[in-house]
Design an enzyme around this catalytic site. Structure first.
Site, PDB file in Angstrom:
ATOM      1  N   HIS A 426       0.867  -1.177   0.000  1.00 17.61           N
ATOM      2  CA  HIS A 426       0.000   0.000   0.000  1.00 17.61           C
ATOM      3  C   HIS A 426       0.902   1.225   0.000  1.00 17.61           C
ATOM      4  CE1 HIS A 426      -3.370  -2.563   1.990  1.00 17.61           C
ATOM      5  NE2 HIS A 426      -3.387  -2.663   0.669  1.00 17.61           N
ATOM      6  N   GLU A 429       1.205   3.946   2.914  1.00 16.43           N
ATOM      7  CA  GLU A 429       1.553   3.512   4.263  1.00 16.43           C
ATOM      8  C   GLU A 429       3.077   3.489   4.401  1.00 16.43           C
ATOM      9  OE1 GLU A 429      -0.498  -0.185   4.631  1.00 16.43           O
ATOM     10  OE2 GLU A 429      -2.484   0.741   4.571  1.00 16.43           O
ATOM     11  N   GLU A 594       0.828  -4.145  11.444  1.00 19.77           N
ATOM     12  CA  GLU A 594       0.138  -2.861  11.316  1.00 19.77           C
ATOM     13  C   GLU A 594       0.762  -1.867  12.292  1.00 19.77           C
ATOM     14  OE1 GLU A 594      -2.170  -2.056   9.214  1.00 19.77           O
ATOM     15  OE2 GLU A 594      -2.985  -3.951   8.456  1.00 19.77           O
TER      16      GLU A 594
END
Length: 899
Positions: A426, A429, A594
């Site tokens: 992504h 990010e 994450e």
């Protein structure tokens, strides 16, 4: 070596046609920027590469992006004389001695190889990868952009800096102003991108520098030194800003650009402002964010960078902003709801150049500079091999690093387990790149722990999976207009090359050795701290083992990593993610890491207050330190002494038992709690602690075929439906069903011959027994079918044909006769005189070919007014009819009778 031949060749050297063609071809596409004379000899280059992996050198400082070059052979020879063996020295001398001869146009081949004694071997060298490494004798390949994108020529570079004090969250006061959105109608457009590709178009081609032609000045022209209008710009690497509207003197409304070739995913922003004024309070409002929940609602601040501060005080990115508010945009345009982010700021200097960003930027050029420094390091390059995994859609290189110490024996090399790490699938990010940088800094260091890890494992690292998205400033998608982290199962190699080659690389790796761990680094926009998503193991032998590594990591980084925020449930919508796909390929410890865009909410009591991270933003140093903690946790996880592992496993079982008792308070689970499915008891405590939606991102809108294949797929599907209509297969039948079908078919065949007079139908309908039942079945199926416009269901027809209900037969007889009685003419009625009585009539068929009837007089009352002026007539009928006339009589029923 051959003096006479050398003299002759010097006078008539001609350019090689193949190399001349490749030179122009690669120069046109931006891969070669050196002069023709500086190109290395092909045989020399191949020979040296095969025996002494070339080192990539940096001309000038690392801060300059245009100075990344690969030095020629002589510089390489001077730089590492100690690293070359005597055989290699002899080989290089032989190459230099014979290079003139090999470049001769009189020789038929320029691909001959030398042995270690300098002699020519009559065999062809292996083909070279055109895009495998940094371009030779010239600058590092510049990023390739879609041809629709305009790109400014300036190089944007920021210094790294760590704030001396923790940057605390913004504390909302409740009195934050919510500005009204006025748009272009109530303001002045001061910056706007032209021709931004949306979902109506798709990626076709790319080039270095993006769109051809002169770069337009999109910002307004200042009217003089007193004009305080801000000048906006985002047409640089990873930049994202589509439009800026000046509403008031110091108030601006900003519109972000969606991911290219889509209409979605507006979260990442990164833009430049110039012509600032000191001590004035500016307000910026982003008006088209798509996520209903954000960390800005719980105190996250935007990032700010001042070039004057960077030059004079060496201050880099820092958290700034006041009156921060995240709210819904009330100007509903009938489409999906939009959300706004507003904040105020005071610039520190007049006439400064400043930047705003959602998070610390880390560009594709930043990665290339870092990798170049690694390849230029004579020590690190011995155990870190840089290769090309593939080319992206735009032609940018996706790099693959293989990090391990050389093994002393083949058995030792085969015994090494593998660890696979990746980041930036992504593009918005950028947290993942900073964690990856911290990991690479440690694993490539001289630390004894790093050396032990390199001795124990083979690390496969893909530091940037989606370079195209990073370059153009996308938040989530590639240039295919799709989320790559939903396409790890794809078979479309050309549309999703990055994830296809990554999965294929891991598949080959699994065939060679065990892959101990896979981890993909991501960022999270709605949840603080750092945590892992894993996959519950269904094998009772390894029950809870996938949770040991996250628990160990939380012990090693208690102020950053939250184990209670981890989730191990495999959702159906995440089947295409890297984590789930690698888990199903056989990697037990498969994770998505994450890391928050915000900071930490963890309170660690034993840490002194100056270092406590609670309610503070993460810095780049915090993220890089997590890369170190990943390495440290790997050592604990694979420690031959299994004490730590077993302690964590016992602690996990105790935590799980507590969760079960919380969920099933009134149930006695003693002795059977370990048999409960882990998916059913997945903890949601993090969602309860933070009153926000903490689920993973829903990218279903970015799933499916790439944009350029959607129309083609729809057309093909329509053609297939027209050309290949599949016939429904008849279900298998039992013997009884086949017999019934045979009788029905035979009955229908007998009824297809010729039409007879209504008299024969009436006579047939009055026959007793099963013969009469079959006739009534045919009559009712035809009559009811025409009444409804449809035919009877086969099962209903079969049931009706075999029925023995005499009362139903009598009702049907009465119905048929009444219909015939009403529609027949007077002449037909006299001929077809019918006797309807409750007594049984014995009809004896004769062998005669003629039909004879005995008439018995019976008065039949008239219940309805007859059409056509008919009147009630006494009718007598007693008819003898052969059995063979059944089908003919049925087919002979008048159309008016059958409805």
């Amino acid at each position: 070596m051959f003096p006479a031949l050398e003299t002759e060749l010097k006078q008539k050297i001609l350019p090689d046609p193949y190399e001349d063609f490749m030179y122009h071809h690669l120069q046109y596409y931006g891969y070669f920027k050196a002069q023709r004379g500086s190109l290395p000899n092909s045989a020399t280059h191949q020979h040296v590469w095969k025996n002494n992996n070339p080192r990539y050198l940096l001309s000038g400082s690392l801060g300059k992006r245009d100075d990344l070059i690969l030095d020629p052979l002589q510089k390489e020879k001077r730089l590492w004389p100690s690293c070359l063996s005597s055989a290699v020295h002899r080989q290089m001398e032989a190459v230099n001695r014979d290079s003139l001869m090999l470049s001769s146009p009189l020789l038929k081949s320029r691909q001959l190889l030398h042995d270690e004694f300098g002699k020519v071997n009559l065999r062809l060298r292996e083909p070279r990868g055109l895009f495998a490494f940094f371009s030779g004798s010239g600058p590092l390949q510049a990023p390739r952009w879609p041809v629709e994108c305009e790109v400014i020529k300036e190089n944007i570079h920021h210094i790294e800096w760590v704030p001396p004090q923790p940057e605390h969250f913004y504390q909302p006061t409740g009195s934050e102003k919510i500005p009204e959105i006025v748009g272009e109608e109530g303001g002045t457009v001061v910056y706007q991108l032209d021709s931004v590709p949306t979902e109506d178009s798709y990626f076709t081609r790319s080039r270095v520098g993006g769109k051809r032609g002169v770069i337009k000045e999109l910002a307004v022209t200042l009217q003089g030194p007193e004009d305080n209008t801000l000048l906006f710009e985002s047409r640089f690497e990873s930049g994202n800003l589509q439009k800026a509207v000046r509403v008031d003197t110091y108030t601006y409304e900003l519109t972000l650009r969606t991911d290219l070739y889509t209409r979605k995913h507006t979260q990442w922003f990164y833009f430049r402002v110039q012509n600032t004024r000191k001590d004035a309070t500016y307000r910026f409002t982003i008006v088209n964010l798509l996520k209903p929940k954000s960390l800005y609602t719980v105190g996250m601040k935007p990032l700010f960078y001042s070039q004057l501060d960077a030059k004079t005080h060496s201050i880099g990115w820092r958290r700034e902003g006041d009156e921060i508010k995240y709210y819904r945009n009330n100007s509903d345009d009938g489409q999906q709801p939009l959300y706004c982010l507003t904040w105020t700021i005071q610039f520190p200097h007049d006439q400064d150049t400043c930047f705003f960003a959602h998070f610390y930027p880390y560009t594709y050029t930043d990665l290339q500079c870092y990798l170049l420094s690694v390849t230029n390091n004579p020590v690190q390059s011995q155990f870190c091999k840089l290769r090309t995994l593939c080319q992206s859609l735009a032609g940018n290189t996706v790099y693959l690093l293989t990090i391990t110490n050389p093994a002393r024996t083949p058995q030792e090399a085969a015994a090494k387990k593998a660890v696979v790490l990746s980041a930036r699938v992504h593009p918005g990010e950028s947290n993942g790149s900073w964690i990856m940088k911290g990991f690479l800094d440690f694993i490539l260091s001289k630390s004894p722990d790093a050396q032990l890890l390199r001795d124990t494992f083979i690390f496969k690292v893909v530091p940037m999976l989606n370079p195209d998205g990073v370059i153009v400033g996308n938040y989530r998608c590639s240039l295919a207009g799709r989320d790559l982290n939903r396409h790890y199962k794809t078979i479309l190699k050309e549309s999703f090359p990055c994830v296809w080659h990554t999965r294929n690389m891991i598949k080959r790796l699994l065939e060679e050795r065990e892959v101990l761990l896979y981890c993909d680094f991501h960022g999270h926009s709605r949840k603080n701290n750092i945590f892992l998503y894993g996959c519950n193991n269904n094998d009772r032998k390894f029950w809870l083992h996938e949770r040991v590594f996250p628990l160990m990591l939380s012990r090693n980084a208690p102020d950053k990593f939250s184990f209670h925020s981890c989730n191990f449930k495999v959702q159906k919508c995440k089947e295409g993610t890297g984590r789930v796909v690698m888990w199903r390929m056989g990697i037990l410890n498969s994770y998505t890491m994450e890391s928050t865009f915000g900071g930490s909410t963890l309170e660690v009591l034993w840490i002194f207050s100056p270092g406590n991270k609670r309610d503070t933003h993460f810095t780049t140093e915090d993220l890089k330190s997590l890369g170190y903690h990943v390495c440290d946790t790997l050592l604990d996880f694979c420690d031959p002494d299994r004490t730590k592992f077993m302690q964590c496993l016992a602690e996990l079982k105790a935590l799980l038992q507590q969760e079960i008792h919380k969920k099933f308070k009134d149930t006695d689970l003693e002795g059977s709690w370990s048999d409960i499915s882990l998916s059913d008891i997945e903890s949601s405590s993090a969602s309860q602690v933070q009153n926000i939606d903490t689920s993973g991102s829903d990218s279903s809108l970015s799933d499916g075929l790439p944009v350029h294949l959607l129309n083609i797929a729809n057309e093909l599907n329509q053609k297939k439906k027209k050309m290949y209509k599949k016939k429904k297969r008849k279900p298998l039948q039992s013997r009884k069903q086949r017999n019934i079908q045979y009788q029905k078919n035979k009955l229908m065949q007998e009824s297809e011959l010729t039409e007879e007079a209504p008299v024969r139908a009436l006579c047939c309908l009055l026959l007793p027994g099963k013969l009469s039942e079959n006739v009534f079945y045919l009559f009712q199926s035809q009559a009811n079918g025409r009444d409804r416009g449809t035919s009877l269901d086969p099962s209903e027809m079969t049931t009706l044909m075999l029925t023995k209900n005499k009362e139903r037969m009598q009702e049907l007889q009465h119905k048929v006769i009444q219909r015939l009685y009403l529609v027949c003419t007077e002449r037909e009625a006299r001929i077809c005189s019918i006797m309807l009585s409750e007594e049984k009539h014995k009809l004896q068929p004769r062998a005669s070919s003629r039909y004879e009837a005995k008439l018995v007089q019976k008065q039949i009352p008239c219940h309805k007014e007859r059409p056509h002026g008919h009147s009630g007539i006494p009718i007598l009928a007693h008819i003898h009819l052969p059995v063979g006339s059944l089908g003919h009589a049925t087919r002979a029923l008048p159309r008016c009778v059958l409805g």
